[in-house]
Design a protein around this motif. Structure first.
Motif, PDB file in Angstrom:
ATOM      1  N   ARG A 189      38.538  29.689  83.652  1.00  0.00           N
ATOM      2  CA  ARG A 189      39.370  29.241  82.538  1.00  0.00           C
ATOM      3  C   ARG A 189      40.663  28.606  83.033  1.00  0.00           C
ATOM      4  NH1 ARG A 189      37.868  34.627  80.768  1.00  0.00           N
ATOM      5  NH2 ARG A 189      36.042  34.508  79.413  1.00  0.00           N
ATOM      6  N   ARG A 190      41.108  28.994  84.226  1.00  0.00           N
ATOM      7  CA  ARG A 190      42.331  28.425  84.791  1.00  0.00           C
ATOM      8  C   ARG A 190      42.032  27.222  85.687  1.00  0.00           C
ATOM      9  NH1 ARG A 190      46.447  32.491  87.369  1.00  0.00           N
ATOM     10  NH2 ARG A 190      47.810  30.775  86.763  1.00  0.00           N
ATOM     11  N   PHE A 191      40.880  27.226  86.352  1.00  0.00           N
ATOM     12  CA  PHE A 191      40.614  26.197  87.357  1.00  0.00           C
ATOM     13  C   PHE A 191      39.722  25.069  86.864  1.00  0.00           C
ATOM     14  CE2 PHE A 191      41.803  29.809  90.074  1.00  0.00           C
ATOM     15  CZ  PHE A 191      42.759  29.191  90.864  1.00  0.00           C
ATOM     16  N   ASP A 192      38.934  25.283  85.816  1.00  0.00           N
ATOM     17  CA  ASP A 192      38.111  24.195  85.302  1.00  0.00           C
ATOM     18  C   ASP A 192      38.997  23.079  84.758  1.00  0.00           C
ATOM     19  OD1 ASP A 192      35.803  25.392  86.003  1.00  0.00           O
ATOM     20  OD2 ASP A 192      35.177  25.975  83.978  1.00  0.00           O
ATOM     21  N   ASP A 193      38.651  21.850  85.093  1.00  0.00           N
ATOM     22  CA  ASP A 193      39.370  20.668  84.617  1.00  0.00           C
ATOM     23  C   ASP A 193      40.811  20.632  85.118  1.00  0.00           C
ATOM     24  OD1 ASP A 193      39.048  18.250  83.252  1.00  0.00           O
ATOM     25  OD2 ASP A 193      40.162  19.000  81.525  1.00  0.00           O
ATOM     26  N   LEU A 194      41.037  21.232  86.274  1.00  0.00           N
ATOM     27  CA  LEU A 194      42.365  21.171  86.889  1.00  0.00           C
ATOM     28  C   LEU A 194      42.647  19.720  87.303  1.00  0.00           C
ATOM     29  CD1 LEU A 194      43.766  23.743  89.363  1.00  0.00           C
ATOM     30  CD2 LEU A 194      43.854  21.334  89.967  1.00  0.00           C
ATOM     31  N   ARG A 195      43.863  19.228  87.030  1.00  0.00           N
ATOM     32  CA  ARG A 195      44.182  17.816  87.236  1.00  0.00           C
ATOM     33  C   ARG A 195      45.246  17.628  88.325  1.00  0.00           C
ATOM     34  NH1 ARG A 195      42.130  14.636  83.057  1.00  0.00           N
ATOM     35  NH2 ARG A 195      41.024  15.922  81.523  1.00  0.00           N
ATOM     36  N   VAL A 196      45.014  16.595  89.144  1.00  0.00           N
ATOM     37  CA  VAL A 196      45.943  16.245  90.221  1.00  0.00           C
ATOM     38  C   VAL A 196      46.352  14.788  90.027  1.00  0.00           C
ATOM     39  CG1 VAL A 196      46.257  15.997  92.711  1.00  0.00           C
ATOM     40  CG2 VAL A 196      44.869  17.891  91.803  1.00  0.00           C
TER      41      VAL A 196
ATOM     42  N   THR B 141      47.814  30.575  96.903  1.00  0.00           N
ATOM     43  CA  THR B 141      47.370  30.213  98.254  1.00  0.00           C
ATOM     44  C   THR B 141      46.661  28.861  98.294  1.00  0.00           C
ATOM     45  OG1 THR B 141      45.221  31.313  98.011  1.00  0.00           O
ATOM     46  CG2 THR B 141      47.074  32.653  98.787  1.00  0.00           C
ATOM     47  N   VAL B 142      46.572  28.166  97.149  1.00  0.00           N
ATOM     48  CA  VAL B 142      45.806  26.929  97.061  1.00  0.00           C
ATOM     49  C   VAL B 142      46.750  25.731  97.160  1.00  0.00           C
ATOM     50  CG1 VAL B 142      44.225  25.566  95.639  1.00  0.00           C
ATOM     51  CG2 VAL B 142      44.068  28.067  95.643  1.00  0.00           C
ATOM     52  N   ARG B 143      46.314  24.718  97.911  1.00  0.00           N
ATOM     53  CA  ARG B 143      47.078  23.491  98.067  1.00  0.00           C
ATOM     54  C   ARG B 143      46.210  22.298  97.656  1.00  0.00           C
ATOM     55  NH1 ARG B 143      50.071  26.969  98.228  1.00  0.00           N
ATOM     56  NH2 ARG B 143      51.632  27.560  99.796  1.00  0.00           N
TER      57      ARG B 143
ATOM     58  N   LEU C 219      39.387  17.781  88.482  1.00  0.00           N
ATOM     59  CA  LEU C 219      38.394  18.485  89.300  1.00  0.00           C
ATOM     60  C   LEU C 219      37.498  19.299  88.375  1.00  0.00           C
ATOM     61  CD1 LEU C 219      40.721  19.543  92.226  1.00  0.00           C
ATOM     62  CD2 LEU C 219      38.875  17.872  92.314  1.00  0.00           C
ATOM     63  N   ARG C 220      36.242  18.882  88.285  1.00  0.00           N
ATOM     64  CA  ARG C 220      35.280  19.471  87.359  1.00  0.00           C
ATOM     65  C   ARG C 220      34.589  20.674  88.010  1.00  0.00           C
ATOM     66  NH1 ARG C 220      32.108  14.047  87.613  1.00  0.00           N
ATOM     67  NH2 ARG C 220      32.532  14.684  89.779  1.00  0.00           N
ATOM     68  N   PRO C 221      33.877  21.489  87.225  1.00  0.00           N
ATOM     69  CA  PRO C 221      33.182  22.636  87.817  1.00  0.00           C
ATOM     70  C   PRO C 221      32.221  22.241  88.939  1.00  0.00           C
ATOM     71  CG  PRO C 221      33.266  22.876  85.441  1.00  0.00           C
ATOM     72  CD  PRO C 221      33.818  21.520  85.751  1.00  0.00           C
ATOM     73  N   GLN C 222      31.534  21.093  88.793  1.00  0.00           N
ATOM     74  CA  GLN C 222      30.589  20.686  89.837  1.00  0.00           C
ATOM     75  C   GLN C 222      31.264  20.205  91.109  1.00  0.00           C
ATOM     76  OE1 GLN C 222      30.920  19.350  86.787  1.00  0.00           O
ATOM     77  NE2 GLN C 222      30.428  17.159  86.731  1.00  0.00           N
TER      78      GLN C 222
ATOM     79  N   PRO D 132      51.558  22.830  96.823  1.00  0.00           N
ATOM     80  CA  PRO D 132      51.046  23.954  96.016  1.00  0.00           C
ATOM     81  C   PRO D 132      50.607  23.475  94.634  1.00  0.00           C
ATOM     82  CG  PRO D 132      53.163  24.482  97.030  1.00  0.00           C
ATOM     83  CD  PRO D 132      52.964  23.017  97.209  1.00  0.00           C
ATOM     84  N   ILE D 133      49.722  24.244  94.029  1.00  0.00           N
ATOM     85  CA  ILE D 133      49.263  23.924  92.685  1.00  0.00           C
ATOM     86  C   ILE D 133      49.820  24.938  91.689  1.00  0.00           C
ATOM     87  CG2 ILE D 133      47.105  22.960  93.579  1.00  0.00           C
ATOM     88  CD1 ILE D 133      45.698  25.463  92.319  1.00  0.00           C
ATOM     89  N   ASN D 134      49.841  24.506  90.445  1.00  0.00           N
ATOM     90  CA  ASN D 134      50.166  25.382  89.325  1.00  0.00           C
ATOM     91  C   ASN D 134      49.045  25.220  88.302  1.00  0.00           C
ATOM     92  OD1 ASN D 134      51.143  26.854  87.190  1.00  0.00           O
ATOM     93  ND2 ASN D 134      52.776  25.397  86.673  1.00  0.00           N
ATOM     94  N   PRO D 135      48.068  26.139  88.270  1.00  0.00           N
ATOM     95  CA  PRO D 135      46.918  25.965  87.386  1.00  0.00           C
ATOM     96  C   PRO D 135      47.291  25.804  85.921  1.00  0.00           C
ATOM     97  CG  PRO D 135      46.535  27.745  88.937  1.00  0.00           C
ATOM     98  CD  PRO D 135      47.976  27.372  89.056  1.00  0.00           C
ATOM     99  N   ASP D 136      48.471  26.318  85.534  1.00  0.00           N
ATOM    100  CA  ASP D 136      48.878  26.223  84.127  1.00  0.00           C
ATOM    101  C   ASP D 136      49.658  24.943  83.839  1.00  0.00           C
ATOM    102  OD1 ASP D 136      47.770  28.771  83.647  1.00  0.00           O
ATOM    103  OD2 ASP D 136      49.571  29.709  84.482  1.00  0.00           O
ATOM    104  N   GLY D 137      49.929  24.151  84.865  1.00  0.00           N
ATOM    105  CA  GLY D 137      50.701  22.935  84.668  1.00  0.00           C
ATOM    106  C   GLY D 137      49.822  21.758  84.294  1.00  0.00           C
TER     107      GLY D 137
END
Length: 344
Positions: free
Chosen positions: A237-244, A302-304, A287-290, A328-333
């Motif tokens: 729920r936090r990492f699906d569709d994470l955008r960079v 710990t994720v970059r 970044l999609r689930p696949q 660093p990433i912010n999954p909620d951002g």
């Protein structure tokens, strides 16, 4: 090889003797009718060609292939007839038997047990494409055989690096529709769905197994699998569709961009990666689930995020010499991270 050189020489001598006898008989019958000079060259060519094949063209593995055909012919015939293996069939190498059985099935291709066994042999040899071909033939000949369908599904999953695909799930579901208590089908689906990040399906499959095998050591292992699926489902729920968001300095667009997530310190396989063509900068990549290559991390801190780029379209990551720093990433951002590719 010496044997075949000897046979070639014998053949050459035999051709020469037969030619001389033919010439002698023809002259005796009609001395003026024989014009043998035109025949000498073709006869010599044929003889030399036969000698060349027997000495140079004979593949060094041909003798082993012929020996395997004799050694395993009876075993292959019993398999094709659907007979159970006996004690004499134990400890047979998978590779030679697969070759012999394949050759037999070309002539007797209507044997479902034969194709299924061939699929099992290829499974042992780590050849998922051949597993699918053999198991698919077995399924077409015996559509009600759950073992053949699960073998076909396993070949598809292995071809996809252990991940459940839609065609593989369709084969598994056919088995479960006919037999809802098929433990092998539920287990295969649970494990492969987890590898494919289809955690809801994985959790449902583990629960189906837990309802029937909740006690003892098997129950403990099933509960561990279920807990892992549920934990990963919560993380998704936090990492699906994470955008960079990716910007660039003094870099032409129109090339190939690689965006990836990695653990702090880098190195090893990325957690997730996506490759795409870029028409303009800046651009935002989801970044999609696949795109995830590993399970979701327990600690987002710990994720970059980082990116690599090459102006050449269709290039590989090894050719992407332009890169960004890892941040660093912010999954909620929104976006979760912003990186800049620099031409330096």
């Amino acid at each position: 090889m010496n044997l075949f050189i000897g046979l070639g020489l014998v053949l050459l001598v035999a051709v020469a003797v037969c030619f001389l006898l033919w010439r002698q008989e023809s002259r005796a019958a009609d001395p003026d009718s024989v014009s043998w000079s035109g025949l000498a060259l073709p006869v010599l060519v044929v003889a030399l060609a036969a000698l060349g094949y027997l000495t140079l063209g004979y593949h060094p593995q041909t003798r082993d292939w012929i020996a395997d055909q004799h050694r395993y012919a009876d075993v292959a015939d019993r398999v094709i007839r659907g007979e159970a293996p006996g004690e004499q069939d134990q400890n047979i190498a998978a590779g030679p038997l697969a070759r012999v059985l394949q050759a037999r099935l070309v002539r007797d291709h209507q044997s479902a047990p034969g194709w299924y066994t061939l699929g099992l042999l290829y499974d042992q040899l780590g050849a998922p494409a051949q597993v699918q071909e053999a198991a698919g033939r077995a399924v077409r000949l015996a559509p009600d055989n759950p073992s053949a369908r699960l073998l076909l599904a396993r070949g598809m999953i292995e071809q996809a690096q252990g991940r459940l695909t839609d065609p593989a799930q369709a084969q598994i579901q056919t088995v479960l529709d006919a037999n809802p208590d098929h433990d092998g089908a539920w287990m295969l689906q649970a494990m492969a769905a987890g590898e494919a990040h289809r955690y809801q399906l994985a959790a449902d499959s583990w629960r189906a197994l837990l309802a029937r095998h909740g006690e003892g050591e098997a129950g403990d292992l099933i509960r561990q699998g279920l807990a892992r699926a549920e934990q990963q489902m919560a993380s998704s729920r936090r990492f699906d569709d994470l955008r960079v968001r990716v910007s660039a300095t003094d870099v032409p667009a129109g090339g190939t961009l690689f965006v990836f997530l990695q653990r702090e310190g880098g190195g090893g396989q990325p957690l997730a990666a996506r490759r795409m063509l870029v028409e303009t900068f800046p651009t935002t990549v989801a970044l999609r689930p696949q795109d995830w290559l590993q399970p979701y991390p327990d600690d987002p801190d710990t994720v970059r995020a980082a990116a690599r780029y090459t102006p050449a379209p269709g290039s590989s990551v090894a050719e992407a010499g332009l890169r960004s720093d890892a941040v660093p990433i912010n999954p909620d951002g929104s976006p979760a991270a912003s990186v800049t590719i620099e031409n330096r």
